[in-house]
Design a protein around this motif. Structure first.
Motif, mmCIF file in Angstrom:
data_model
loop_
_atom_site.group_PDB
_atom_site.id
_atom_site.type_symbol
_atom_site.label_atom_id
_atom_site.label_comp_id
_atom_site.label_asym_id
_atom_site.label_seq_id
_atom_site.Cartn_x
_atom_site.Cartn_y
_atom_site.Cartn_z
ATOM 1 N N UNK B 186 -47.774 15.458 2.157
ATOM 2 C CA UNK B 186 -48.228 14.075 2.340
ATOM 3 C C UNK B 186 -48.910 13.953 3.692
ATOM 4 N N UNK B 187 -49.819 13.024 3.732
ATOM 5 C CA UNK B 187 -50.409 12.691 5.028
ATOM 6 C C UNK B 187 -50.159 11.194 5.242
ATOM 7 N N UNK B 188 -49.365 10.931 6.272
ATOM 8 C CA UNK B 188 -49.115 9.538 6.644
ATOM 9 C C UNK B 188 -50.255 9.155 7.547
ATOM 10 N N UNK B 189 -51.159 8.341 7.043
ATOM 11 C CA UNK B 189 -52.331 8.038 7.859
ATOM 12 C C UNK B 189 -51.950 7.256 9.111
ATOM 13 N N UNK B 190 -52.840 7.274 10.038
ATOM 14 C CA UNK B 190 -52.649 6.560 11.296
ATOM 15 C C UNK B 190 -52.905 5.068 11.093
ATOM 16 N N UNK B 191 -52.055 4.249 11.689
ATOM 17 C CA UNK B 191 -52.216 2.803 11.569
ATOM 18 C C UNK B 191 -52.427 2.189 12.956
ATOM 19 N N UNK B 192 -53.096 1.064 12.969
ATOM 20 C CA UNK B 192 -53.346 0.363 14.233
ATOM 21 C C UNK B 192 -52.613 -0.976 14.151
ATOM 22 N N UNK B 193 -51.624 -1.170 15.022
ATOM 23 C CA UNK B 193 -50.690 -2.288 14.835
ATOM 24 C C UNK B 193 -51.336 -3.683 14.766
ATOM 25 N N UNK B 194 -52.260 -3.977 15.679
ATOM 26 C CA UNK B 194 -52.933 -5.271 15.620
ATOM 27 C C UNK B 194 -52.041 -6.498 15.527
ATOM 28 N N UNK B 195 -51.142 -6.697 16.495
ATOM 29 C CA UNK B 195 -50.472 -8.007 16.529
ATOM 30 C C UNK B 195 -51.517 -9.087 16.788
ATOM 31 N N UNK B 196 -51.195 -10.313 16.430
ATOM 32 C CA UNK B 196 -52.193 -11.369 16.597
ATOM 33 C C UNK B 196 -52.579 -11.517 18.070
ATOM 34 N N UNK B 197 -51.557 -11.471 18.928
ATOM 35 C CA UNK B 197 -51.847 -11.503 20.366
ATOM 36 C C UNK B 197 -52.022 -10.073 20.861
#
Ligand SMILES: Cc1cc2nc3c(=O)[nH]c(=O)nc-3n(C[C@H](O)[C@H](O)[C@H](O)COP(=O)(O)OP(=O)(O)OC[C@H]3O[C@@H](n4cnc5c(N)ncnc54)[C@H](O)[C@@H]3O)c2cc1C
Lengths: 289, 784
Positions: B186-197
């Protein structure tokens, strides 16, 4: 997200806007700001001056029917188009397209004129403009120019809009009464823009064969296009699942199809066909029933 | 007296009127007289040598007060520390300078900071900083980075290996002797958290006292004070970190970042307040990312469905530097939970942390546990398919029975309590599983592809016993503090070391106090996120706020009651053991008429005119609570999808979540946490994914390309709870902040794979974009 410095002024009349636009190098018109401001915030656009059209709503906003034409003022927002009774009755495909532009905020701010002037290759309106032989009405200091849609959209963010020209109206040719007009869109999950958007209209004659047919596609490539191959494949045919499929198979033929991170060229070609078939099924729903 | 809204009541969030009317006070809202604005100049190259930095033009740009480069801050701002050092992992804590000195290692690496009197001018001047780079080869892929001839990021980390960590008891023999073994990558792709603030910081320095105050977007202000004190050389008693209103973090506001340290340094040098705030484009590059694993997994079992072993060899992409908590995420928080909720006698994890030319990764909602749960739950489905058994039946067969708790796992964890079967049962019943299967069969005949996906999960939360924290290399404690200050009028101020940033503890913590003291929630104010007002705390992450911070609060409140009871007994002329606290008043047992109200007691405690011998004035309870174990939330999620075979588009039809977080304090808030978690979990399954090109340039650097999930993508969530209290904390609570993210990703992917069964598709790389699904259908196999 911090634009570089720019001057700002609010135009007091159409003439004033045109003069300001011409007298300032790098000046840009500002309508809804939903295409221009994001570019400025990323410093991909650095106009020296913004000429705000917000004061010209009196002249440039609103929708009206004139004979076989539907005339939409440049400052009419997507929301206003979507909610307009006149549009819903005379050109439902335009209403449908406007309803699917971006999100609520974008529809409340973004304008028809800005959309047509900016000419994003994934915008919805170019498909409608091409399918309904729109004329782009442009004011310049020399007078008024009318550019047919098929000569107007030249490439990504590239149009035949003359330098220092201001789109005042977009005038669509209304189809014959009884013609079904539809817009089928696959929105990009991130931006909301069209991955593929298909505008279609058509009808059958007394013999049950297709007497008129229009298909235009946006989002799939460098620039929106009329899907002439689809039109000629279906013209004169009895609309059936088979003839529709066969015609829709030609959907990518006239386009300069391109891929991106989200959808490859191959997949987009496929989507053109699928969405064209879906649009045509709706156009000829009563014949297929 | 107003109705007491204690534990279990759906109290509306006290913080919301303030937050949703724009009256919150976020870091960006802080305006101080004479404040300057900082802008960080960031590397456009993924890897390059810095040959020269010319700041002359920037310095003479209007309004510019200072420009700092890496050379300028050397000796004043120490390298940014890594604070989780898993033992026996040969970890390389290579230097992470706050501004790059001779080399940049990812796009977004800071090379200079411009400070000006106005944000626009700072930005203009930043463009005038001339940096001459000599580009070096770069890679964003961790497997390539480990390989022969890969560009080396840090001279002291050969092969780009940051650490190598192993755990478990699964040997090769176990797999060799197994009846059935299924392997998958499996490849767990990279995520970008992006909280609203996004991140922001304002620093103010007082030259005469030497005090420095930092307002910052922090999930753990005391940790930031602790670490920054070392980075800046400012002792802790001279450093104050304030983070009151924080607009989401999801793990991305745990780390100690260069930018915050630089703002403090600039304020100290310039003796003026300095503000820095990240814009969204910058956030995509300069704030930690999450996930990004390559996982080779093996599951072993028997034809009857028994799972006997699971192990994973993972390569975790750490980015260019080891962020604060990063090494603990793909090791402790990932490896130890690999066997999940099942009775699996053998388990193993073997993890390489690898440097690449990318933004550093760190905790992202769930942090390690979603990655582990994903591979396990996907493998359970693949195993079930391999032996031709229903995936739910396999789960039923292997779930740890409810009478086996506390349960020692193959990884050495001790699950505190659980009733996994009940959650599964409730979820199946809500979903009407049998009917769904029948509908699925019907629809397939019409060429419609319905899929049902199930996940049964358990997660480590309530981080955690400090002794364990030490044993696993976390460079801090994980206890929590609470002070409950009862004022003479009976109103209460609570000071908590937890640092909620959107989760709703201003309400739930007030409910805990209201419940115990029988006072209205309006009478309880929760103070958090200020190191000057709160003695100490370890912050909010790892679903620890209520299990640990809430427990500290419960103990502190009990201490208040204990003392109040002594005073009341004295007032009632009774022995303390004869006095009980009932419905807000102290009464002599058996004589309800002989009583005194809580308010009378609080007033007397402060007047101190007549206190019992040995009792001090005032009424305040304090607790430093260190849990004896983690606590383990669990549950079952079920998703129903329909896949359009023609286009590969996935339509979410239903989503059912049954979660058990022990005792539920506020069901509405718990549901909200589950909703948000599910949305983020599905974000990974279907939409999100950072993409780098082969030059390690981020291609998904804005919301035009990086698809965040939106409300209109989702059906109504069908959520419910079972309540199996944790036996070891005073409230019986567990965590709920991360369950949705942990469970949702595999649930949705399992559902899609179930829908695609007729096409022979076994797996598709996340996010399951329509094109990938479409290609997989066409190829009758994996899309990639
Ligand atoms: C998140 C997001 C999603 C979107 N999704 C979609 C979508 O799904 N479909 C879609 O079609 N569009 C979409 N858009 C674009 C939206 O429709 C814009 O509003 C539109 O493209 C531009 O209109 P505007 O009024 O905002 O123009 P502005 O941004 O004000 O101007 C755009 C450009 O046109 C010029 N201009 C403006 N008015 C005139 C005029 N009358 N004459 C000559 N030049 C003029 C400006 O100088 C500028 O160069 C989206 C935008 C955003 C931000």
């Amino acid at each position: 997200m911090i634009p570089s410095a720019f001057a700002y002024s609010r135009a007091t009349s159409l003439q004033d806007a045109l003069i300001q636009l011409q007298s300032h190098e790098d000046a840009k018109l500002l309508a809804g700001g939903h295409s221009l401001l994001p570019l400025m915030k990323m410093r991909l656009a650095t106009p020296s001056k913004l000429v705000d059209l917000g004061g010209l709503k009196e002249e440039l906003r609103g929708v009206r029917r004139e004979g076989d034409r539907l005339i939409v003022g440049a400052l009419t927002t997507h929301s206003e188009v979507a909610h307009s009774k006149v549009v819903q009755e005379s050109l439902p495909a335009l209403s449908e397209a406007a309803r699917q532009v971006g999100d609520l905020q974008v529809r409340n701010r973004g304008t028809v004129g800005g959309n047509i002037a900016h000419a994003d290759p994934a915008s919805d309106l170019p498909a409608i403009a091409l399918a309904f032989d729109a004329e782009i009405v442009v004011a310049t200091l020399d007078g008024t120019e009318v550019i047919p849609a098929h000569e107007y959209f030249l490439g990504p963010l590239l149009t035949a809009l003359p330098e220092h020209g201001l789109v005042t109206h977009v005038s669509f040719v209304l189809p014959d009464p009884g013609t079904q007009t539809v817009y089928e869109k696959y929105p990009h999950p991130a931006s909301g823009y069209a991955v593929v958007g298909v505008a279609a209209a058509g009808g059958v004659g007394t013999d049950g064969t297709v007497s008129h047919i229009r298909v235009a596609i946006t989002g799939a490539g460098e620039v929106a296009y009329r899907a002439s191959a689809v039109e000629s494949a279906l013209a004169g045919q009895t609309p059936t699942e088979e003839t529709i499929r066969a015609a829709a198979a030609q959907a990518a033929a006239d386009g300069d199809i391109a891929g991106d991170l989200f959808a490859s060229e191959e997949y987009r070609r496929h989507l053109c066909q699928v969405y064209t078939a879906r649009a045509l099924r709706r156009v000829f729903a009563s014949q297929l029933a | 007296m107003a109705e007491v809204q204690g534990i279990g009541v759906r109290v509306k969030r006290k913080e919301d009127p303030r937050l949703i009317t724009g009256e919150g006070r976020y870091t960006e809202d802080i305006q101080l007289p004479g404040m300057l604005y900082a802008e960080v100049v960031r590397s456009p190259h993924a890897h390059a040598r810095i040959k020269r930095i010319d700041t002359t033009a920037a310095l003479s740009s209007p309004g510019v007060v200072a420009v700092f480069t890496g050379a300028d801050i050397e000796g004043h701002v120490a390298p940014i520390p890594t604070a989780w050092l898993p033992p026996d992992s040969d970890i390389k804590t290579t230097a992470h300078p706050a501004l790059a000195v001779d080399r940049v290692r990812y796009v977004g690496d800071g090379v200079a900071m411009v400070v000006a009197d106005d944000r626009y001018r700072a930005r203009d001047a930043a463009e005038l900083v001339k940096v001459e780079y000599e580009p070096l080869p770069a890679t964003a892929d961790q497997e390539l980075a480990m390989g022969e001839g890969a560009p080396l990021l840090h001279d002291d980390a050969p092969g780009n290996i940051a650490f190598h960590w192993r755990a478990g008891n699964a040997t090769d023999e176990v797999f060799e002797q197994a009846e059935v073994v299924v392997r998958h990558r499996f490849r767990q792709q990279r995520l970008i958290p992006n909280p609203m603030e996004m991140r922001a910081a304002v620093a103010e320095y007082n030259r005469s006292t030497g005090d420095l105050t930092l307002y910052s977007t922090s999930q753990n202000p005391h940790i930031h004070r602790f670490l920054l004190s070392g980075v800046l050389g400012i002792p802790e008693h001279k450093l104050r970190v304030i983070a009151t209103d924080v607009g989401g973090g999801f793990g991305a506001k745990i780390a100690c970042y260069p930018d915050e340290a630089l703002v403090c340094h600039a304020a100290r040098v310039l003796n003026r307040p300095v503000k820095w705030s990240e814009d969204r484009s910058e956030h995509f590059l300069a704030t930690t990312h999450g996930r990004d694993h390559i996982e080779d997994v093996e599951i072993a079992g028997k034809q009857d469905g028994t799972i006997t072993a699971i192990r994973v060899r993972a390569i975790a992409n750490m980015g260019a530097y080891l962020s604060t908590a990063a090494p603990g995420v793909p090791t402790i928080l990932f490896g130890l939970i690999v066997p999940g909720p099942y009775r699996i006698p053998y388990a193993g994890a073997d993890v390489y942390g690898v440097f690449t030319n990318t933004t550093p990764t760190d905790a992202y909602r769930g942090a390690g546990r979603p990655e582990a749960t994903y591979l396990l739950e996907r493998m359970v489905d693949l195993f079930a398919a391999e032996i031709g058994m229903d995936a739910v039946a396999v789960r039923q067969k292997n779930l740890i029975p409810s009478d086996q708790f506390p349960y020692e796992t193959a990884m050495g964890l001790s699950y505190d309590s659980g009733n996994y079967q009940l959650a599964l049962h409730n979820a199946l019943e809500t979903a009407d599983y049998e009917t769904l299967r029948a509908t699925q069969a019907e629809l397939r005949k019409e060429g419609k592809y319905l899929g049902v996906g199930v996940t049964t999960y358990v997660e480590i939360c309530g981080l955690g016993p400090s002794q364990v924290a030490g044993a696993v290399g976390f460079q801090g404690g994980l206890w929590e503090s609470s002070t409950v200050r009862v004022h003479p009028t009976g109103k209460v101020t609570v000071f908590t070391g937890a640092s909620p940033h959107g989760q709703g503890e201003e309400t739930t913590f007030a409910q805990i106090v209201a419940d115990k003291l029988h006072i209205p929630v309006e009478d309880v104010e929760i103070v958090h996120g200020d190191t000057a007002r709160i003695s100490m705390g370890w912050g909010t992450y790892g679903s620890r706020t209520t299990p640990v911070g809430g427990s500290a609060l419960a103990v502190a409140t009990d201490r208040v009651v204990e003392k109040a009871k002594k005073i009341a007994a004295h007032m009632l002329e009774a022995a303390p053991e004869d006095v009980e606290f009932v419905d807000g008043s102290f009464q002599v047992k058996g004589i309800p008429t002989k009583s005194t109200s809580f308010h009378d007691v609080t007033l007397q405690a402060y007047l101190a005119w007549n206190l019992p011998a040995g009792v001090e004035p005032a009424l305040e309870g304090q607790a430093f609570y260190d849990p004896t174990n983690f606590t383990y939330s669990f549950g079952t999620h079920i998703c129903v999808v329909e896949v359009e075979a023609e286009t590969g588009q996935i339509h979410l039809r239903r989503y059912i979540a049954v979660d058990d977080c022990g005792r539920v304090i506020n069901p509405m808030i718990a549901e909200g946490q589950v909703h948000g978690g599910i949305v983020q979990g599905i974000g990974q399954a279907l939409y999100e994914g950072a993409v780098y090109d082969d030059q390690a340039q981020l291609l998904t650097g804005s919301f035009m390309d990086y698809a965040m999930p939106r409300a209109n993508f989702f059906p109504r969530f069908e959520t419910s709870f079972t309540e199996t209290p944790s036996p070891h904390n005073p409230l019986g609570v567990k965590g709920i902040g991360e369950t949705g993210t942990i469970a949702a990703t595999p649930t949705v992917v399992n559902a899609v794979m179930d829908a695609l069964r007729p096409f022979g598709v076994k797996d598709i790389q996340m996010p399951l974009s329509p094109e990938r699904v479409w290609s997989a259908i066409r190829n009758g196999g994996s899309a990639e």
